[in-house]
Design a protein around this motif. Sequence first.
Motif, PDB file in Angstrom:
ATOM      1  N   VAL A 206       0.847  -1.187   0.000  1.00 54.20           N
ATOM      2  CA  VAL A 206       0.000   0.000   0.000  1.00 54.20           C
ATOM      3  C   VAL A 206       0.889   1.246   0.000  1.00 54.20           C
ATOM      4  O   VAL A 206       1.765   1.392   0.851  1.00 54.20           O
ATOM      5  CB  VAL A 206      -0.932   0.018   1.229  1.00 54.20           C
ATOM      6  CG1 VAL A 206      -1.798   1.278   1.217  1.00 54.20           C
ATOM      7  CG2 VAL A 206      -1.810  -1.232   1.249  1.00 54.20           C
ATOM      8  N   PHE A 207       0.645   2.146  -0.964  1.00 48.52           N
ATOM      9  CA  PHE A 207       1.401   3.394  -1.073  1.00 48.52           C
ATOM     10  C   PHE A 207       0.467   4.578  -0.815  1.00 48.52           C
ATOM     11  O   PHE A 207      -0.727   4.515  -1.110  1.00 48.52           O
ATOM     12  CB  PHE A 207       2.010   3.530  -2.470  1.00 48.52           C
ATOM     13  CG  PHE A 207       3.034   2.483  -2.807  1.00 48.52           C
ATOM     14  CD1 PHE A 207       4.361   2.642  -2.433  1.00 48.52           C
ATOM     15  CD2 PHE A 207       2.671   1.343  -3.513  1.00 48.52           C
ATOM     16  CE1 PHE A 207       5.313   1.682  -2.757  1.00 48.52           C
ATOM     17  CE2 PHE A 207       3.615   0.372  -3.840  1.00 48.52           C
ATOM     18  CZ  PHE A 207       4.938   0.548  -3.454  1.00 48.52           C
ATOM     19  N   ASN A 208       1.025   5.674  -0.310  1.00 49.37           N
ATOM     20  CA  ASN A 208       0.194   6.858  -0.054  1.00 49.37           C
ATOM     21  C   ASN A 208       0.192   7.798  -1.257  1.00 49.37           C
ATOM     22  O   ASN A 208       0.279   9.009  -1.126  1.00 49.37           O
ATOM     23  CB  ASN A 208       0.674   7.601   1.208  1.00 49.37           C
ATOM     24  CG  ASN A 208       1.970   8.362   0.989  1.00 49.37           C
ATOM     25  OD1 ASN A 208       2.763   8.012   0.120  1.00 49.37           O
ATOM     26  ND2 ASN A 208       2.191   9.410   1.774  1.00 49.37           N
ATOM     27  N   VAL A 209       0.048   7.218  -2.428  1.00 46.46           N
ATOM     28  CA  VAL A 209       0.002   8.007  -3.658  1.00 46.46           C
ATOM     29  C   VAL A 209      -1.374   8.658  -3.796  1.00 46.46           C
ATOM     30  O   VAL A 209      -2.403   8.044  -3.515  1.00 46.46           O
ATOM     31  CB  VAL A 209       0.277   7.094  -4.876  1.00 46.46           C
ATOM     32  CG1 VAL A 209       0.122   7.870  -6.175  1.00 46.46           C
ATOM     33  CG2 VAL A 209       1.668   6.498  -4.778  1.00 46.46           C
ATOM     34  N   LEU A 210      -1.389   9.904  -4.221  1.00 45.61           N
ATOM     35  CA  LEU A 210      -2.653  10.588  -4.466  1.00 45.61           C
ATOM     36  C   LEU A 210      -3.395   9.916  -5.617  1.00 45.61           C
ATOM     37  O   LEU A 210      -2.784   9.509  -6.607  1.00 45.61           O
ATOM     38  CB  LEU A 210      -2.394  12.058  -4.815  1.00 45.61           C
ATOM     39  CG  LEU A 210      -1.849  12.931  -3.682  1.00 45.61           C
ATOM     40  CD1 LEU A 210      -1.360  14.256  -4.245  1.00 45.61           C
ATOM     41  CD2 LEU A 210      -2.922  13.165  -2.638  1.00 45.61           C
ATOM     42  N   LYS A 211      -4.714   9.803  -5.495  1.00 48.17           N
ATOM     43  CA  LYS A 211      -5.511   9.173  -6.543  1.00 48.17           C
ATOM     44  C   LYS A 211      -5.306   9.902  -7.862  1.00 48.17           C
ATOM     45  O   LYS A 211      -5.372  11.127  -7.937  1.00 48.17           O
ATOM     46  CB  LYS A 211      -6.990   9.204  -6.161  1.00 48.17           C
ATOM     47  CG  LYS A 211      -7.871   8.382  -7.084  1.00 48.17           C
ATOM     48  CD  LYS A 211      -9.289   8.297  -6.575  1.00 48.17           C
ATOM     49  CE  LYS A 211     -10.140   7.427  -7.486  1.00 48.17           C
ATOM     50  NZ  LYS A 211     -11.531   7.303  -6.990  1.00 48.17           N
ATOM     51  N   GLY A 212      -5.013   9.130  -8.905  1.00 49.01           N
ATOM     52  CA  GLY A 212      -4.759   9.715 -10.216  1.00 49.01           C
ATOM     53  C   GLY A 212      -3.292   9.912 -10.509  1.00 49.01           C
ATOM     54  O   GLY A 212      -2.907  10.125 -11.664  1.00 49.01           O
ATOM     55  N   ASN A 213      -2.457   9.855  -9.475  1.00 47.57           N
ATOM     56  CA  ASN A 213      -1.014   9.996  -9.663  1.00 47.57           C
ATOM     57  C   ASN A 213      -0.371   8.625  -9.847  1.00 47.57           C
ATOM     58  O   ASN A 213      -0.896   7.615  -9.356  1.00 47.57           O
ATOM     59  CB  ASN A 213      -0.391  10.705  -8.465  1.00 47.57           C
ATOM     60  CG  ASN A 213      -0.651  12.199  -8.465  1.00 47.57           C
ATOM     61  OD1 ASN A 213      -1.526  12.676  -9.190  1.00 47.57           O
ATOM     62  ND2 ASN A 213       0.083  12.934  -7.662  1.00 47.57           N
ATOM     63  N   PRO A 214       0.751   8.565 -10.523  1.00 50.32           N
ATOM     64  CA  PRO A 214       1.389   7.269 -10.774  1.00 50.32           C
ATOM     65  C   PRO A 214       1.999   6.668  -9.517  1.00 50.32           C
ATOM     66  O   PRO A 214       2.457   7.387  -8.627  1.00 50.32           O
ATOM     67  CB  PRO A 214       2.466   7.597 -11.811  1.00 50.32           C
ATOM     68  CG  PRO A 214       2.789   9.038 -11.566  1.00 50.32           C
ATOM     69  CD  PRO A 214       1.485   9.676 -11.181  1.00 50.32           C
ATOM     70  N   LEU A 215       2.002   5.366  -9.456  1.00 53.32           N
ATOM     71  CA  LEU A 215       2.694   4.641  -8.400  1.00 53.32           C
ATOM     72  C   LEU A 215       4.196   4.705  -8.652  1.00 53.32           C
ATOM     73  O   LEU A 215       4.631   4.957  -9.779  1.00 53.32           O
ATOM     74  CB  LEU A 215       2.236   3.182  -8.386  1.00 53.32           C
ATOM     75  CG  LEU A 215       0.801   2.919  -7.956  1.00 53.32           C
ATOM     76  CD1 LEU A 215       0.329   1.563  -8.463  1.00 53.32           C
ATOM     77  CD2 LEU A 215       0.675   2.990  -6.442  1.00 53.32           C
ATOM     78  N   PRO A 216       5.020   4.486  -7.628  1.00 53.84           N
ATOM     79  CA  PRO A 216       6.463   4.428  -7.877  1.00 53.84           C
ATOM     80  C   PRO A 216       6.763   3.297  -8.859  1.00 53.84           C
ATOM     81  O   PRO A 216       6.104   2.243  -8.802  1.00 53.84           O
ATOM     82  CB  PRO A 216       7.058   4.149  -6.498  1.00 53.84           C
ATOM     83  CG  PRO A 216       5.940   3.596  -5.691  1.00 53.84           C
ATOM     84  CD  PRO A 216       4.698   4.231  -6.212  1.00 53.84           C
ATOM     85  N   PRO A 217       7.702   3.464  -9.769  1.00 48.31           N
ATOM     86  CA  PRO A 217       7.942   2.440 -10.788  1.00 48.31           C
ATOM     87  C   PRO A 217       8.515   1.138 -10.236  1.00 48.31           C
ATOM     88  O   PRO A 217       8.265   0.066 -10.800  1.00 48.31           O
ATOM     89  CB  PRO A 217       8.923   3.115 -11.753  1.00 48.31           C
ATOM     90  CG  PRO A 217       9.588   4.179 -10.930  1.00 48.31           C
ATOM     91  CD  PRO A 217       8.551   4.654  -9.964  1.00 48.31           C
ATOM     92  N   ARG A 218       9.267   1.229  -9.132  1.00 48.42           N
ATOM     93  CA  ARG A 218       9.895   0.024  -8.586  1.00 48.42           C
ATOM     94  C   ARG A 218       9.884   0.067  -7.061  1.00 48.42           C
ATOM     95  O   ARG A 218       9.876   1.135  -6.447  1.00 48.42           O
ATOM     96  CB  ARG A 218      11.337  -0.135  -9.095  1.00 48.42           C
ATOM     97  CG  ARG A 218      11.434  -0.189 -10.615  1.00 48.42           C
ATOM     98  CD  ARG A 218      12.838  -0.509 -11.084  1.00 48.42           C
ATOM     99  NE  ARG A 218      13.194  -1.910 -10.924  1.00 48.42           N
ATOM    100  CZ  ARG A 218      12.796  -2.880 -11.744  1.00 48.42           C
ATOM    101  NH1 ARG A 218      12.033  -2.602 -12.788  1.00 48.42           N
ATOM    102  NH2 ARG A 218      13.168  -4.123 -11.537  1.00 48.42           N
TER     103      ARG A 218
END
Length: 278
Positions: A206-218
Motif C-alpha cells: 500500500v502506497f500513499n500516492v494521491l488518486k490519479g497519480n502514478p505509483l512508484p515504478p519500482r
Amino acid sequence: MADFNKKYPNVTQKLLSTANVKIKKGEKDGYKSFILHFAPAKSSGFEVCAKSSPQCREFCLNKSGHGLIVKTDGSAPLDLDGNPISMVVAARIKKTQAFFEHKSEFMDKLVNEIHNGIKLAAKQNLIPCFRLNGTSDLPFHKIRINYQGKSYRSIMHAFPQIQFYDYTKIMGSGYPKNYHLTFSKSENNQNDVIKAVARGLNVAVVFNVLKGNPLPPRYLKKRVIDGDNARGDLRFLDPKNSIVGLIAKGKAVNNFDPNGFVVQVEHEKMIAQLNREL
C-alpha cells in the motif's frame, strides 16, 4: 430457502458474495468472482488472521462500504465489546463463529455454494473464481472436505480446474496449483516480504500516492504494477515477480508513519491536500 436451512441448521447464512465492487470489475475480463468474508482478526472471538499487525487491524476494510452503515435508532447489533455495529459486520461475526463451532457443516455448505457458483458463472458465460479469505487468512488449502461422495484434501483439490486466490501474510508451502497467493506487506513483516520476493511471489504494498497519480515504478528492485486497475481483484492474472501497488484507502489515507503499514512516497503532497480539504 427453508429446505436449504434444514440441511444446514447451524449455518443459515449465505456464505459467498458477488457484491464486492472491486471483484465485480473482473466481469469485464470474463471472470465471475465469489468472495467469503469473515470477521477479521479476533473480532468474532476466534482468530482468523494469525499474522495481522496492529495497523493492519486498524486500517482493515471490514468496516468500509456497507460495513460503515450502523443504525442509529438503538436497534443496531452489538459487537463483543457492546459497541453498535452494522448488519454487515454482525453477519460476518455470525458467519465466523459458525465456521469454528460447526466446521463440518460450514464446509459442506461452502462446497455446495461453490458448486452452484460454478454453474451460475457458466450460465452467464463467465469463468468462476473464488477468494475464500476476503477478510481473513485461514489455511483453507489444509481443510479436508467431502464432495459428491468423495473425500478431498481441500476445496482446491475437489475443484482442480477452478481458480482460487487470496492475499496472505503467512509464509507457507505446499499450496495447490490452482491456489494463487499474493503476499501482503504490513508495518512489521519486511523480512517476510524480502523472503517472498526472493521466492518469486508477488507482494501487495500500500502506497500513499494521491488518486490519479502514478505509483512508484519500482519497489525492492521489482516492477510495481497497478493493483487498483480496471481488472479489479484478479490477482492471479498479474505478471509474476511484481509488486502489486495499492493506493491507501479508508483510515490508511491519514497514515504518515514512515515505518508504518503504508509506504510513504508523497508525504508532503498528501499533507497539503488534506489541509486544503479541511
